[in-house]
Write a protein that holds these residues in place. Structure first.
Motif, PDB file in Angstrom:
ATOM      1  N   SER A  52     -11.069   0.833  -5.138  1.00  0.00           N
ATOM      2  CA  SER A  52     -10.139   1.453  -4.219  1.00  0.00           C
ATOM      3  C   SER A  52      -9.516   0.341  -3.360  1.00  0.00           C
ATOM      4  CB  SER A  52     -10.869   2.458  -3.330  1.00  0.00           C
ATOM      5  OG  SER A  52     -10.027   2.911  -2.303  1.00  0.00           O
ATOM      6  N   ILE A  53      -8.203   0.477  -3.098  1.00  0.00           N
ATOM      7  CA  ILE A  53      -7.511  -0.524  -2.293  1.00  0.00           C
ATOM      8  C   ILE A  53      -6.896   0.166  -1.085  1.00  0.00           C
ATOM      9  CG2 ILE A  53      -5.638  -2.212  -2.250  1.00  0.00           C
ATOM     10  CD1 ILE A  53      -6.098  -2.745  -5.172  1.00  0.00           C
ATOM     11  N   LEU A  54      -7.426  -0.136   0.090  1.00  0.00           N
ATOM     12  CA  LEU A  54      -6.969   0.446   1.353  1.00  0.00           C
ATOM     13  C   LEU A  54      -6.884   1.966   1.264  1.00  0.00           C
ATOM     14  CD1 LEU A  54      -4.187  -2.068   2.487  1.00  0.00           C
ATOM     15  CD2 LEU A  54      -6.549  -1.914   3.269  1.00  0.00           C
ATOM     16  N   GLY A  55      -7.908   2.557   0.681  1.00  0.00           N
ATOM     17  CA  GLY A  55      -7.992   4.000   0.613  1.00  0.00           C
ATOM     18  C   GLY A  55      -7.310   4.621  -0.579  1.00  0.00           C
ATOM     19  N   LEU A  93      11.578  -0.891  -1.888  1.00  0.00           N
ATOM     20  CA  LEU A  93      11.078  -2.042  -2.644  1.00  0.00           C
ATOM     21  C   LEU A  93      11.611  -3.344  -2.064  1.00  0.00           C
ATOM     22  CD1 LEU A  93       9.447  -3.053  -5.099  1.00  0.00           C
ATOM     23  CD2 LEU A  93      11.557  -2.913  -6.433  1.00  0.00           C
ATOM     24  N   MET A  94      12.891  -3.365  -1.706  1.00  0.00           N
ATOM     25  CA  MET A  94      13.468  -4.587  -1.139  1.00  0.00           C
ATOM     26  C   MET A  94      12.810  -4.935   0.199  1.00  0.00           C
ATOM     27  SD  MET A  94      15.545  -5.730  -3.379  1.00  0.00           S
ATOM     28  CE  MET A  94      14.464  -4.989  -4.634  1.00  0.00           C
ATOM     29  N   HIS A  95      12.457  -3.910   0.955  1.00  0.00           N
ATOM     30  CA  HIS A  95      11.779  -4.167   2.223  1.00  0.00           C
ATOM     31  C   HIS A  95      10.441  -4.856   1.990  1.00  0.00           C
ATOM     32  CE1 HIS A  95      10.299  -3.633   6.295  1.00  0.00           C
ATOM     33  NE2 HIS A  95       9.189  -3.102   5.790  1.00  0.00           N
ATOM     34  N   VAL A  96       9.686  -4.393   0.986  1.00  0.00           N
ATOM     35  CA  VAL A  96       8.402  -5.014   0.668  1.00  0.00           C
ATOM     36  C   VAL A  96       8.603  -6.469   0.260  1.00  0.00           C
ATOM     37  CG1 VAL A  96       6.450  -5.016  -0.944  1.00  0.00           C
ATOM     38  CG2 VAL A  96       7.251  -2.863   0.041  1.00  0.00           C
ATOM     39  N   ARG A 101       0.795  -1.234   0.000  1.00  0.00           N
ATOM     40  CA  ARG A 101       0.000   0.000   0.000  1.00  0.00           C
ATOM     41  C   ARG A 101       0.831   1.290   0.000  1.00  0.00           C
ATOM     42  NH1 ARG A 101      -1.395   4.133  -0.386  1.00  0.00           N
ATOM     43  NH2 ARG A 101      -3.284   5.247   0.260  1.00  0.00           N
ATOM     44  N   PRO A 102       1.910   1.441   0.819  1.00  0.00           N
ATOM     45  CA  PRO A 102       2.657   2.713   0.784  1.00  0.00           C
ATOM     46  C   PRO A 102       3.295   3.009  -0.564  1.00  0.00           C
ATOM     47  CG  PRO A 102       3.166   1.474   2.785  1.00  0.00           C
ATOM     48  CD  PRO A 102       2.405   0.550   1.895  1.00  0.00           C
ATOM     49  N   LEU A 103       3.646   1.986  -1.311  1.00  0.00           N
ATOM     50  CA  LEU A 103       4.306   2.205  -2.596  1.00  0.00           C
ATOM     51  C   LEU A 103       3.341   2.739  -3.643  1.00  0.00           C
ATOM     52  CD1 LEU A 103       6.510   0.593  -1.142  1.00  0.00           C
ATOM     53  CD2 LEU A 103       6.948  -0.618  -3.280  1.00  0.00           C
TER      54      LEU A 103
END
Length: 1019
Positions: free
Chosen positions: A920-923, A873-876, A842-844
C-alpha cells in the motif's frame, strides 16, 4: 533457464522438444514424416549416415537446428526405391521450411545474406526454366504436339511463380538492408553550421590522384561497389565542410566524426586525407593515442593505402632494405599501394613522410628544410593554385604527447614558409572515450589555458600557429570532452560540423551482445532470441582467490580456437589471429600477478589429456554446441565433440607454440617491463593477453573471441574496455564470449549493465541527432553549437560554470517527441524529496481501475489503468523534484498539447504476473513494487525504467482509443522500491523509499521543428 540440452531418446523418436519455436516445430514435423518413410530404427539410420544417434534425435525433435546436409540426405533417402519418389512440391516444401527456420535464427544482416543466396538460386532456376521453355517450344514431332503444349504451359506457370517469388525476395532484401544499415539503409547523420560550398572534385578531373588510387586498391581487395560508394559519400561529407585550401581568406573549420568502435575508421581517415591532399592540403598531421602501438598502426595504414611504395622508396632500388621488408603486405599485389611512378616526375605532387613506421616525430634540427614548402612562383603565396598543386605534401603521424607536439611547434616556428599560407589538415585520431578528458577545474598555468590538459594546450598552440589548419577529431562516442564541456575546450570545439557514421555491414556492436530494449520476456529468452544469453556469462565466485571463472574462460578460448581450425579445414576463413583479453590493471605489478596466475592455470589445463578433454567436452555440449547451432549462420558445426578433438589439440599447440600462451600486452615497441608487442601485420597471434585501460581505449585486437573481467579487474579498466568486443568478426561471431565474474557483495557486479545503460544513452542520442538533422523549411533544426545542451539531456544537468561560456550560448527550451517515449532517468536520492514526489502522485492513483489486459503487436500487458485530465498531470510533472533538467524541455511540449479543452492521459501501472512484492502506498490499495538499478557513480540516475514490452502494449492501446476520449497520450508509472526487502510496515511502503518512475508517450503526428533554443547572454 533454457532446457535446450535435454536429450531425446537415441533409439526412437521422442516428442517434439518443448523449447522448439514455431518454425523449428514445422520443420521437425516435416523431417519426421520423411524419416518414418524409411521404416528403420533411428540408431541404424544414424550409423548409416556416420552421425551420432543423439544428434539425429535432436534434429528430429526440434531440439537443435537440422544441418543442410542432413536434410539433403534425408530427402534423398526418403525417395529411394522401394519407397515412392518425392514430388517436386514435397521437396520444395521441406526446403522452404528449412530456410524459414534458418532465417528465424538470424539478425537482419544475416537474413540479407541468406535471401541473396536464395535469390541467386531463383535466378539460376529462372534461366533453366527459360531454356526449358525454348526447348519445349521447338523440339519434338507433330505427334508430340499436345504433350509439348502441356509441358510449355507447366513451364509458363512455374516461370511466373518463380518470377513472383524473386520479386518478393527483392522487396524483403530492400527492407532488411534498411534494418541492417547497409547501402540502401542508413546514411551518415550530419549536423552542420552554414558553409561556403567549394569542393567539386568532378570539375577538376586532372587534380584527383590519391583518392582514385585508393578506391582502386579497395576494389582489388574485394570491396563491393555499394561499400565504396558509402565511403565516397561519407568522406565527401567531411572534405566539403573544410575551408577551401586556395581561398584568399584563411578560415579554420573544426569538426567531429563519430564512428562505431572498431568499425573501420581507418578507411574513413585514409579516404578523407586522400581527398584533402588531392584538393590542395599540403601539411597533414595525424594525431594518435599515447602508445607506440597506436601510432604504428595508423602510420602503417597510411603508408600502405595512401603513400604507397613509390613515395616510401623515393627512387631507391627495391632490392635495398626497406622498413617494410618484413611486412607480408609489402610484396602483395593488393597490399602496399603501387602508383607505378613518382608523382612529381609526372608533373603532380609527392607525399613526403616526416615520420616512419618505427619513428615518431623527433624534431628536425639540421633537416629543417624538409618542412620548407617549395613554390613554383615565388611572388605568389603558397595557397595560390599555381603553387599549391605542384608542392609536395608533408605527412606526419604523431602521438598526442606534449613533448612531441612541442618539438613540432618549435620546428614550425623556425621555417621560412609563412605559416599563414600553409593549408593544413589535422586529424585527431586520439580522442578517447573518456568523460574525464577535459579537466574543468584546472587553472591556467604558464602557457596553458584553464581547463586544458598539457596536451590540449599544445594542440591549441599548434592550431594558433596555423590559420589555415582544419581540425577533424574522430571519436567512438559523442560523449567526448569537447562536447560535454565546451567551456573548457573552445579551441577544439567542433563548431562547423558533427558527422555520425552509420554502423557498417557485417559489424558486431554492443547491441549484439546485450538485450538492449528486447521485448522478449526474460523467462522466454533462449540462445536463439537473446544475444546476452548466447554470448555473456555472468559468474559468481566464492571469493577473489576462486579461479574457476578464469578456468572456464580459458577453456572456452581453447574450444573456440578449435572451432576456428575446424572451420578452416572445411574451406572457411584463414584465422590468422585468435585472442583472449583478460582485463587487469594499469599497474605493472598487478598485471604480472594476473599473468602468473593465468600461466599456472594454463599449465594445469591438461588440454592434451583425458581429464582436460573431459572438461572441454562438458563445456562444448553445454555451451558451444547449442549456441553455434542457433547462431552459426550456416558455418560448419561438429556433429559431436569427438569430431572436434583433433582440432582441440592443434589449437592448444598453436596457442603455446613459443611456450608462452599468456602474455602482458604492451603499447610500446621497447617495453621496459617485458610486455608483448601486438603486431598483427607481421605474425600470427594466438595468445591470452593481460591488458590495462590503455589498450582498451585505442588498440585494435584482431581475432578477439573471449574477454574475461573478474573481481581482480580495476573498475576503470572494466568500463574502459567494455567496447573492445565490437568490430568485424567474420566467421566466428557465434563463438564470441564475454565473462563477467564477481564475488558476493561485489560493488562492481552490475558494471556490465551500467555500461549497457551508457551505450543505450549513446544510441538514443545518435537517434536524436538523426531526427534533428532533417532540415525544416530549408533551415537546420540543430547546429553544432546547440549540441552540448542537447547532450546534457543524456548526461544530466549542466554545470552553471559551463553556461557562462560564450560557446554554451544556447539553452534548450523545448523538445517535441511525437510518437516517441520520454523517459526521465534522473530522480532524487534524498529520502524527503522522494517522499514529496510520491505525495504528488498519490491523488492520481485514485483513477486506477481493476487490472485489465492491454494487447500490443506481439505482447500483452496486464495493468491497472485510468484517465487523468491534462491539467492535473501537468501540475504533477511541474511539482516533481530532481527531474527538472531532463524533463523541463519535454514539459514545454507536453503542456501545449492540452490547448484544446477535454484532453486526457491514460495512466498505466503494470501488474506483473506471479508473486512479486506489493504494498500500500499512502493508503492506496496494494500496488506492485518494482526494482530498478541506479548507475554508479551517478547515483541519481537510473539505467532504464520502462519495459519495451509494456511500451508496445501501451502504444497499441493509445492507437485504438476512441476519438471521443480526446486522448493525448499515456504515462507508464512504476513504483520503484529502493529499501531493503521486507522493510517498512507490513503491507505498507515507506514513501521515502519509493521512486515513481515514469515513461511518457504521445501520439505520432506531423510536427514542425522538433527543437527550440533560446540565446543565453554571456556576462
Amino acid at each position: 533457464m533454457t532446457t535446450s540440452r535435454r536429450r531425446s531418446g537415441a533409439g526412437a523418436l521422442g516428442p517434439l522438444h518443448p523449447d522448439a519455436g514455431p518454425e523449428r516445430r514445422e520443420l521437425a514435423l516435416a523431417l519426421r514424416e520423411l524419416f518414418q518413410r524409411l521404416e528403420m530404427p533411428l540408431r541404424t539410420y544414424a550409423n548409416k549416415e556416420a552421425r551420432a544417434a543423439s544428434s539425429v534425435s535432436r534434429a528430429l525433435s526440434g531440439e537443435r537446428p537440422a544441418q543442410e546436409d542432413f536434410v539433403k540426405n534425408l530427402l534423398h533417402d526418403a525417395g529411394q526405391p522401394p519407397r515412392p519418389p518425392l514430388s517436386e512440391e514435397e521437396t520444395a516444401r521441406v526446403w522452404a521450411l528449412f530456410r524459414k527456420d534458418e532465417e528465424s535464427r538470424m539478425d537482419s544482416a544475416s537474413r540479407v545474406r541468406l535471401l541473396e543466396r536464395s535469390r541467386r538460386e531463383l535466378e539460376k532456376r529462372l534461366r533453366e526454366l527459360e531454356d526449358s521453355r525454348a526447348v519445349a517450344d521447338t523440339d519434338g514431332t507433330a505427334a508430340e504436339l499436345d504433350s509439348l503444349r502441356h509441358r510449355l504451359h507447366q513451364r509458363e506457370q512455374e516461370l511466373a511463380r518463380v518470377e513472383q517469388e524473386r520479386d518478393q525476395l527483392a522487396r524483403r532484401i530492400g527492407k532488411l538492408l534498411a534494418e541492417a544499415g547497409l547501402r540502401d539503409g542508413r546514411r551518415p547523420v550530419v549536423i552542420r553550421s552554414p558553409f561556403v560550398p567549394w569542393y567539386a572534385p568532378e570539375t577538376r578531373p586532372g587534380r584527383g590522384q590519391y583518392w582514385p588510387a585508393y578506391i582502386d586498391l579497395l576494389r582489388r581487395r574485394g570491396w563491393a561497389e555499394p561499400r565504396v560508394a558509402d565511403l565516397d559519400e561519407a568522406t565527401d561529407q567531411v572534405v566539403e565542410k573544410l575551408a577551401d585550401p586556395s581561398a584568399a581568406e584563411a578560415y579554420q573549420a573544426k569538426g567531429l566524426v563519430i564512428t562505431p568502435v572498431g568499425s573501420g575508421a581507418s578507411a574513413h581517415i585514409t579516404g578523407t586525407v586522400a581527398k584533402a591532399v588531392d584538393a590542395g592540403y599540403r601539411l597533414v598531421i595525424v594525431l594518435t593515442g599515447p602508445s607506440n602501438a597506436m601510432r604504428y598502426q595508423r602510420q602503417r595504414t597510411l603508408d600502405r593505402d595512401l603513400v604507397g611504395r613509390d613515395n616510401i622508396l623515393r627512387g631507391a632500388d627495391e632490392s635495398e632494405d626497406s622498413e617494410y621488408g618484413d611486412d607480408p603486405d609489402w610484396f602483395k599485389a593488393d597490399g602496399f599501394l603501387r602508383h607505378g611512378r613518382r608523382s612529381a616526375s609526372e608533373g603532380s605532387f609527392d607525399i613526403v613522410r616526416l615520420t616512419t613506421r618505427d619513428n615518431d616525430y623527433v624534431g628536425l634540427r639540421q633537416s629543417l628544410a624538409a618542412l620548407e614548402f617549395e613554390k613554383r612562383i615565388l611572388q605568389l603565396p603558397l595557397q595560390d593554385p599555381e603553387n599549391l598543386h605542384a608542392t609536395a605534401v608533408r605527412l606526419m603521424v604523431v602521438k598526442k604527447n606534449k613533448t612531441t607536439l612541442s618539438k613540432l611547434v618549435k620546428d614550425l616556428q623556425s621555417i621560412q614558409t609563412p605559416l599563414a599560407e600553409i593549408p593544413t589538415l589535422i586529424i585527431d585520431d586520439g580522442t578517447e572515450w573518456d568523460l574525464g578528458v577535459v579537466n574543468t577545474r584546472r587553472k591556467a598555468t604558464g602557457t596553458g589555458k584553464a581547463g586544458f590538459t598539457s596536451v590540449q594546450a599544445a594542440m591549441a598552440e599548434l592550431l594558433g600557429l596555423l590559420p589555415r589548419a582544419q581540425y577533424v577529431a574522430y571519436a567512438t562516442s559523442p560523449f567526448v570532452g569537447t562536447l560535454i564541456d565546451p567551456a573548457a575546450s573552445e579551441d577544439l570545439f567542433p563548431r562547423d560540423f558533427i558527422i555520425s557514421l552509420p554502423r557498417p555491414a557485417g559489424y558486431v556492436g554492443v547491441e549484439d551482445f546485450h538485450d538492449i530494449d528486447s521485448d522478449v520476456p526474460e523467462e522466454q529468452r533462449t540462445f536463439a532470441n537473446s544475444p546476452e544469453k548466447a554470448h555473456v556469462r555472468n559468474l559468481l565466485l566464492r571469493d577473489k582467490d576462486d579461479d574457476q571463472g578464469e578456468r572456464q574462460a580459458m577453456d572456452m578460448f581453447v574450444l573456440t580456437g578449435a572451432m576456428k581450425l575446424y572451420r578452416a579445414a572445411r574451406g572457411g576463413a584463414d584465422y590468422r589471429h585468435h585472442t583472449m583479453i583478460v582485463h587487469s590493471s594499469d599497474r605493472v605489478i598487478r598485471k604480472r600477478e594476473q599473468a602468473a596466475r593465468l600461466r599456472r592455470l594454463w599449465y594445469e589445463g591438461s588440454y592434451d589429456r583425458a581429464d582436460g578433454l573431459g572438461r572441454l567436452r562438458e563445456l562444448y555440449e553445454r555451451d558451444v554446441e547449442p549456441v553455434s547451432c542457433e547462431r552459426a549462420d550456416g558455418l560448419p558445426v561438429p556433429e559431436s565433440f569427438d569430431e572436434l578433438v583433433p582440432y582441440v589439440v592443434a589449437a592448444w599447440s598453436r596457442i603455446d607454440s613459443d611456450g608462452n600462451a599468456v602474455v602482458i600486452e604492451s603499447g610500446s615497441t621497447h617495453d621496459e617491463h617485458g610486455g608483448y608487442e601486438l603486431d598483427f601485420t607481421r605474425r600470427h597471434i594466438w595468445k591470452i593477453l593481460v591488458c590495462g585501460s590503455r589498450l582498451s581505449h585505442g588498440g585494435t585486437v584482431e581475432g578477439l573471441t573471449v574477454i574475461y573481467q573478474g573481481p581482480r579487474t580495476d573498475s576503470a579498466v572494466v568500463l574502459a574496455g567494455m567496447g573492445r568486443w565490437a568490430g568485424f568478426r567474420f566467421g566466428y561471431r557465434d563463438l564470441m564470449r564475454l565473462y563477467f565474474a564477481r564475488v558476493p557483495n561485489d560493488a562492481d557486479g552490475s558494471l556490465f549493465h551500467a555500461f549497457a545503460a551508457i551505450f543505450r544513452d549513446q544510441l538514443s542520442f545518435q537517434e536524436d541527432l538523426a531526427r534533428y538533422a532533417v532540415e525544416v523549411d530549408g533551415r537546420p533544426q540543430l547546429t553544432p553549437v546547440q549540441v552540448p545542451p542537447l547532450l546534457a539531456q543524456h548526461l544530466g544537468a549542466v554545470d552553471p560554470e559551463q553556461r557562462r561560456n560564450a560557446l554554451f550560448n544556447a539553452e534548450l527550451v523545448e523538445i517535441r517527441s511525437p510518437g516517441r517515449w520520454i523517459e526521465p532517468l534522473t530522480h532524487p536520492v534524498d529520502a524527503a524529496a522522494k517522499a514529496r514526489n510520491v505525495q504528488q502522485w498519490r491523488p492520481l492513483l485514485d483513477v486506477l481501475a481493476k487490472p485489465r489486459v492491454l494487447s500490443g503487436r506481439s505482447t500483452s500487458l496486464r495493468a491497472r489503468t485510468g484517465l487523468v485530465p491534462h491539467a492535473r498531470l501537468m501540475h504533477v510533472f511541474s511539482e516533481l523534484e530532481g527531474t527538472g533538467p531532463q524533463l523541463r524541455p519535454h514539459l514545454a511540449y507536453l503542456e501545449q498539447l492540452g490547448r484544446e479543452r477535454g484532453g486526457q492521459w491514460l495512466l498505466v501501472v503494470p501488474q506483473p504476473a506471479g508473486d512479486g512484492p506489493t504494498a500500500s502506498i499512502l493508503g492506496f490499495e496494494s500496488l506492485p513494487l518494482f526494482r530498478r538499478a541506479r548507475r554508479s557513480p551517478r547515483g541519481d540516475t537510473f539505467g532504464r525504467i520502462t519495459n519495451p514490452a509494456h511500451e508496445s502494449a501501451v502504444e497499441a492501446a493509445v492507437g485504438r482509443a476512441d476519438g471521443a476520449l480526446s486522448l493525448l497520450g499515456a504515462v507508464l508509472l512504476y513504483p520503484i522500491h529502493e529499501g531493503e526487502d521486507g522493510s517498512g510496515k507490513e503491507g505498507e511502503a515507506d514513501p521515502s523509499q519509493i521512486v515513481m518512475g515514469v515513461g511518457i508517450y504521445t501520439r505520432e503526428k506531423e510536427e514542425g521543428p522538433l527543437l527550440r533554443f533560446r540565446s543565453v547572454r554571456s556576462p
